[in-house]
Design a protein around this motif. Sequence first.
Motif, PDB file in Angstrom:
ATOM      1  N   GLN A   4      76.395 -97.460 -17.453  1.00 51.86           N
ATOM      2  CA  GLN A   4      76.051 -97.108 -16.078  1.00 51.86           C
ATOM      3  C   GLN A   4      76.822 -97.969 -15.090  1.00 51.86           C
ATOM      4  N   ASN A   5      76.947 -99.245 -15.392  1.00 52.98           N
ATOM      5  CA  ASN A   5      77.682-100.130 -14.484  1.00 52.98           C
ATOM      6  C   ASN A   5      79.162 -99.750 -14.438  1.00 52.98           C
ATOM      7  N   ARG A   6      79.723 -99.375 -15.612  1.00 48.35           N
ATOM      8  CA  ARG A   6      81.123 -98.971 -15.633  1.00 48.35           C
ATOM      9  C   ARG A   6      81.337 -97.706 -14.815  1.00 48.35           C
ATOM     10  N   GLU A   7      80.433 -96.735 -14.968  1.00 47.04           N
ATOM     11  CA  GLU A   7      80.543 -95.510 -14.163  1.00 47.04           C
ATOM     12  C   GLU A   7      80.373 -95.820 -12.680  1.00 47.04           C
ATOM     13  N   LEU A   8      79.457 -96.744 -12.389  1.00 49.55           N
ATOM     14  CA  LEU A   8      79.260 -97.110 -10.983  1.00 49.55           C
ATOM     15  C   LEU A   8      80.500 -97.784 -10.413  1.00 49.55           C
ATOM     16  N   SER A  11      83.567 -97.352 -11.498  1.00 49.90           N
ATOM     17  CA  SER A  11      84.601 -96.319 -11.333  1.00 49.90           C
ATOM     18  C   SER A  11      84.370 -95.530 -10.060  1.00 49.90           C
ATOM     19  N   SER A  12      83.126 -95.192  -9.818  1.00 53.47           N
ATOM     20  CA  SER A  12      82.807 -94.459  -8.590  1.00 53.47           C
ATOM     21  C   SER A  12      83.135 -95.299  -7.365  1.00 53.47           C
ATOM     22  N   MET A  13      82.806 -96.584  -7.424  1.00 53.92           N
ATOM     23  CA  MET A  13      83.117 -97.461  -6.292  1.00 53.92           C
ATOM     24  C   MET A  13      84.625 -97.586  -6.109  1.00 53.92           C
ATOM     25  N   ASP A  14      85.372 -97.601  -7.221  1.00 58.47           N
ATOM     26  CA  ASP A  14      86.824 -97.691  -7.116  1.00 58.47           C
ATOM     27  C   ASP A  14      87.397 -96.447  -6.448  1.00 58.47           C
ATOM     28  N   ARG A  15      86.852 -95.263  -6.833  1.00 58.82           N
ATOM     29  CA  ARG A  15      87.329 -94.036  -6.196  1.00 58.82           C
ATOM     30  C   ARG A  15      87.000 -94.038  -4.704  1.00 58.82           C
ATOM     31  N   ARG A  16      85.791 -94.491  -4.386  1.00 60.11           N
ATOM     32  CA  ARG A  16      85.427 -94.531  -2.965  1.00 60.11           C
ATOM     33  C   ARG A  16      86.295 -95.539  -2.213  1.00 60.11           C
ATOM     34  N   SER A  17      86.673 -96.634  -2.890  1.00 59.39           N
ATOM     35  CA  SER A  17      87.525 -97.633  -2.228  1.00 59.39           C
ATOM     36  C   SER A  17      88.906 -97.059  -1.934  1.00 59.39           C
TER      37      SER A  17
END
Length: 435
Positions: A348-352, A354-360
């Motif tokens: 879950q943390n890895r997916e989170l 990754s999502s934060m990286d895309r948003r960044s």
Amino acid sequence: MHPSLGRLDLHPLRDELYNELHSRPFQVLSSPARVTHIALLTTPGRRREQFRHLQHLHRLLGFEAPVHEVGCYEKDFGTLRIRREMHLEFASYTFTSQADPDADPFTSTGITHLPKGWLEQLQGTVVAAFHLDVQQVAGGPDVDLARVRPWFEDLRLVGSSPQEGAARIWGTFRLHSDGFGRFMILNHHMSDSQLGRLTQRVMEIETYRLMALLALPLARDISPRLADMDQTLADITQALADNADVDEPAILARLTDIAARIEAFRARSTFRFTATRAYHQLVLSRLAALREDELSGHLTLTEFMTRRLTPAVETCQSVGERLEDLSRRVDRASEMMRTRVELAIQNQNRELLSSMDRRSKIQLMMQHTVEGLSVVAISYYLIGLLKLGLDAAHDNGWAFNKSLVLGIAIPVVLGGVFLGVRRIHHRFLRMARHQ
């Protein structure tokens, strides 16, 4: 002349260590005699009450009462001798009186000469209570078995001939109509000291036997509950082995509940099971000291204990070992569940992340867009300010082409603003990398 120890550093417990081996001397018993032995579970508060009750008995019988309590106390009151021993979790009382050689066994007992009502007020929970009838048959024929049996209310007898035939012991290891157990010792040619030791061993065997069996009801109560928890744990472990899609937090909660129940059982049973093993070893050592010979057609005390007591003790030991094994298995299953939960959290943390990286990245693209717009906006306002300055200078007599100067200034201002914004942007990036 022996040297003095006065100048040496003596251990403060030295005297106590020397006296410990002599704190519970064997009794000296002459036959015929009537003996009653009672063992009571006790507590520190009850022990104090028992000692005050013992002091009261001295006053009732017209003797001076003891002042200090000791581990083993013995007092001869003439027709009655009382011995009180304090153990870890119980206190034992032995009442002994001389018997009429012509009287029938068990018609009078060791407690016959006690003041009326004194025994009923004794504090504690009775575990062992039995009478011993000691008879002298030296020089004559053995008491016929047909005569012995009625004194034990026709119950099945257990008997042996200890010390190479120096005596005979009969008993049933059952309660009789008066609520007491019964034993009979037929003395052939034992001295009073030998008879006292034999009688004390018989009393200890019966007392320790009953104390050892205190754990058996607890083991029987715990065992079926352990079976239920064992099956639940097996189902959980199988589900984990099959990589089934399970609710990890719910299963972890079930495992925690099982672990809590196991610890509650261990808190209730650990001392009792440990005490059972210790009492069983004491019983075996006392039986070995008897050096029994078999009486034809009857189980000896050792055979009876081996067939009846040892399985009960092994049952308690088995339940104790099962508790420990189940506790270890629950710990391993809990560890596996925690590992699965941690892996799920890491995913879950890895997916989170990754999502934060895309948003960044999206935010960075938007930032670049905003930077471009900001360059235009800043340049627009700077050119506006420059136009105001040029108008003021032209109105005050300066001769120049305002349109040409303003046109030349526009790309210069745009380039300067762009370079300034980029420099600020790179500066913040360097600060982020250093942090």
